[in-house]
Design a protein around this motif. Sequence first.
Motif, PDB file in Angstrom:
ATOM      1  N   GLU A 155       0.978  -0.693  -0.107  1.00 39.39           N
ATOM      2  CA  GLU A 155       0.283  -0.225   0.150  1.00 39.39           C
ATOM      3  C   GLU A 155       0.277   1.409  -0.308  1.00 39.39           C
ATOM      4  O   GLU A 155       0.676   1.997  -0.672  1.00 39.39           O
ATOM      5  N   ILE A 156       1.850   0.768   0.702  1.00 37.43           N
ATOM      6  CA  ILE A 156       2.769   2.669   0.781  1.00 37.43           C
ATOM      7  C   ILE A 156       3.359   2.567  -0.228  1.00 37.43           C
ATOM      8  O   ILE A 156       3.230   3.476  -0.898  1.00 37.43           O
ATOM      9  N   GLY A 157       3.648   1.352  -1.090  1.00 35.56           N
ATOM     10  CA  GLY A 157       5.129   1.684  -2.539  1.00 35.56           C
ATOM     11  C   GLY A 157       3.788   1.866  -3.227  1.00 35.56           C
ATOM     12  O   GLY A 157       4.519   2.907  -4.249  1.00 35.56           O
ATOM     13  N   GLU A 158       2.339   2.062  -3.168  1.00 32.45           N
ATOM     14  CA  GLU A 158       1.387   1.952  -4.450  1.00 32.45           C
ATOM     15  C   GLU A 158       1.566   3.565  -4.307  1.00 32.45           C
ATOM     16  O   GLU A 158       1.200   4.296  -5.455  1.00 32.45           O
ATOM     17  N   ALA A 159       1.020   4.105  -3.036  1.00 33.95           N
ATOM     18  CA  ALA A 159       0.969   5.351  -3.061  1.00 33.95           C
ATOM     19  C   ALA A 159       2.194   6.252  -3.509  1.00 33.95           C
ATOM     20  O   ALA A 159       2.324   7.074  -3.987  1.00 33.95           O
ATOM     21  N   ALA A 160       4.054   5.821  -3.194  1.00 29.06           N
ATOM     22  CA  ALA A 160       4.865   6.788  -3.363  1.00 29.06           C
ATOM     23  C   ALA A 160       5.060   6.563  -4.753  1.00 29.06           C
ATOM     24  O   ALA A 160       5.187   7.465  -5.050  1.00 29.06           O
ATOM     25  N   TYR A 161       5.068   5.704  -5.493  1.00 29.63           N
ATOM     26  CA  TYR A 161       4.827   5.339  -7.047  1.00 29.63           C
ATOM     27  C   TYR A 161       3.617   7.119  -7.418  1.00 29.63           C
ATOM     28  O   TYR A 161       4.389   7.644  -8.482  1.00 29.63           O
ATOM     29  N   ARG A 162       2.653   6.708  -6.964  1.00 30.11           N
ATOM     30  CA  ARG A 162       1.447   7.409  -7.406  1.00 30.11           C
ATOM     31  C   ARG A 162       1.904   8.799  -7.375  1.00 30.11           C
ATOM     32  O   ARG A 162       2.539   9.760  -8.335  1.00 30.11           O
ATOM     33  N   LYS A 163       2.806   9.023  -6.308  1.00 35.75           N
ATOM     34  CA  LYS A 163       3.168  10.671  -5.749  1.00 35.75           C
ATOM     35  C   LYS A 163       4.305  10.925  -6.965  1.00 35.75           C
ATOM     36  O   LYS A 163       4.834  11.762  -7.198  1.00 35.75           O
ATOM     37  N   VAL A 164       5.095  10.161  -7.396  1.00 35.34           N
ATOM     38  CA  VAL A 164       6.386  11.055  -8.037  1.00 35.34           C
ATOM     39  C   VAL A 164       6.167  10.529  -8.948  1.00 35.34           C
ATOM     40  O   VAL A 164       6.466  11.900  -9.810  1.00 35.34           O
ATOM     41  N   LEU A 165       5.067   9.997  -9.896  1.00 36.48           N
ATOM     42  CA  LEU A 165       4.395  10.566 -11.322  1.00 36.48           C
ATOM     43  C   LEU A 165       4.196  11.549 -11.587  1.00 36.48           C
ATOM     44  O   LEU A 165       4.314  11.994 -12.564  1.00 36.48           O
TER      45      LEU A 165
END
Length: 368
Positions: free
Chosen positions: A330-340
């Motif tokens: 869940e945390i990894g997916e949230a970081a992925y959305r933010k960075v993009l």
Amino acid sequence: MKSKKLNIAFFGSSLVSAYWNGAATYYRGIVRALSECGHHVTFYEPDAYERQQNRDMEDPDWAKVVVYEATEEAVYKCLEDAAGADMVVKASGVGVFDELLEREVLKLQTDERLVVFWDVDAPATLDRVHNDPNDQFLELIPQYDMVLTYGGGDPVVKAYEALGAKKCVPIYNALDTATHFPVEPDARFACDLAFLGNRLPDREARVEEFFLKPAALNMNQTFIIGGSGWGDKQMSDNVKYVGHVYTKDHNAFNCTPKAVLNISRESMARYGFSPATRVFEAAGAGACIITDYWEGIDFFFEPGKEILVARDGAEVAAIMADLTEAKAKEIGEAAYRKVLSAHTYKHRAEQLEQLLYAKVKRTKEALA
């Protein structure tokens, strides 16, 4: 913004090799993004530190790479060649003839040609000049058209301005979406927590605290450390050392473990606002990132939702003891959305373009 596309001469450590060269992926991301904006970059790098023998990429089609011998004669030949550029960049930490380059690039400065110092390790540079009043660079800082930095936020900007810099602007690390992205897991990197970083004097004590100590506290979990120089370091039996990790393996290194750890170098943590390139690379691969605390984390990621933050090794150990696979995902997916959405090199190149065009416009108005 429609304006002249620039011919940029860039003196840096290396574009084609990440060997003992932590800035490589930063250079690649920035230079590729500038190329995609229509600018042309010639990257001058010395044949030094066995980097050319440990390349991890061929010469790219988005930059011209000039590898020169580590001699004064070769440096001057490159400077002569760079005189045809619209903008000349001297990066910090080239590794050979840095003082000569810092001095000589300024001789290429004209009303039409910008000369910029790009500091990829501003905390170290500032510490150095503050501790040595005879450092040649002190008298050169006010002469550059501007100083760009790899990070550092207001503390670094104010420190450079206090030393006479005409303008200092952080161009932060970011994600290069062409090279860092989610991939399938790789059994070589399967573990609970992984850390990637070369062994450096101002990082080692923090690696002991934030990585080796939690590993020793959580003997029921597995840990992996990658990077150059750790071979003779004493570690607990649940830590596996995998040596230098080539950039082609970075995605798997970030995707496979339950979590990956970011550990700032001491000077970077002290100044704050200096996320390592690997933070964005790991986020771009969808990794669950645990980072040591530094001022300004929330400028980039939301703690607790997009990144996990620890103030010492005991907190890392506690986080790892409670971290489930589902929570990590869940945390990894949230970081992925933010960075993009906010932290790609395309974002950084657009910021840089606006900065450069504004400078060119001001210069033309002053000359009119």
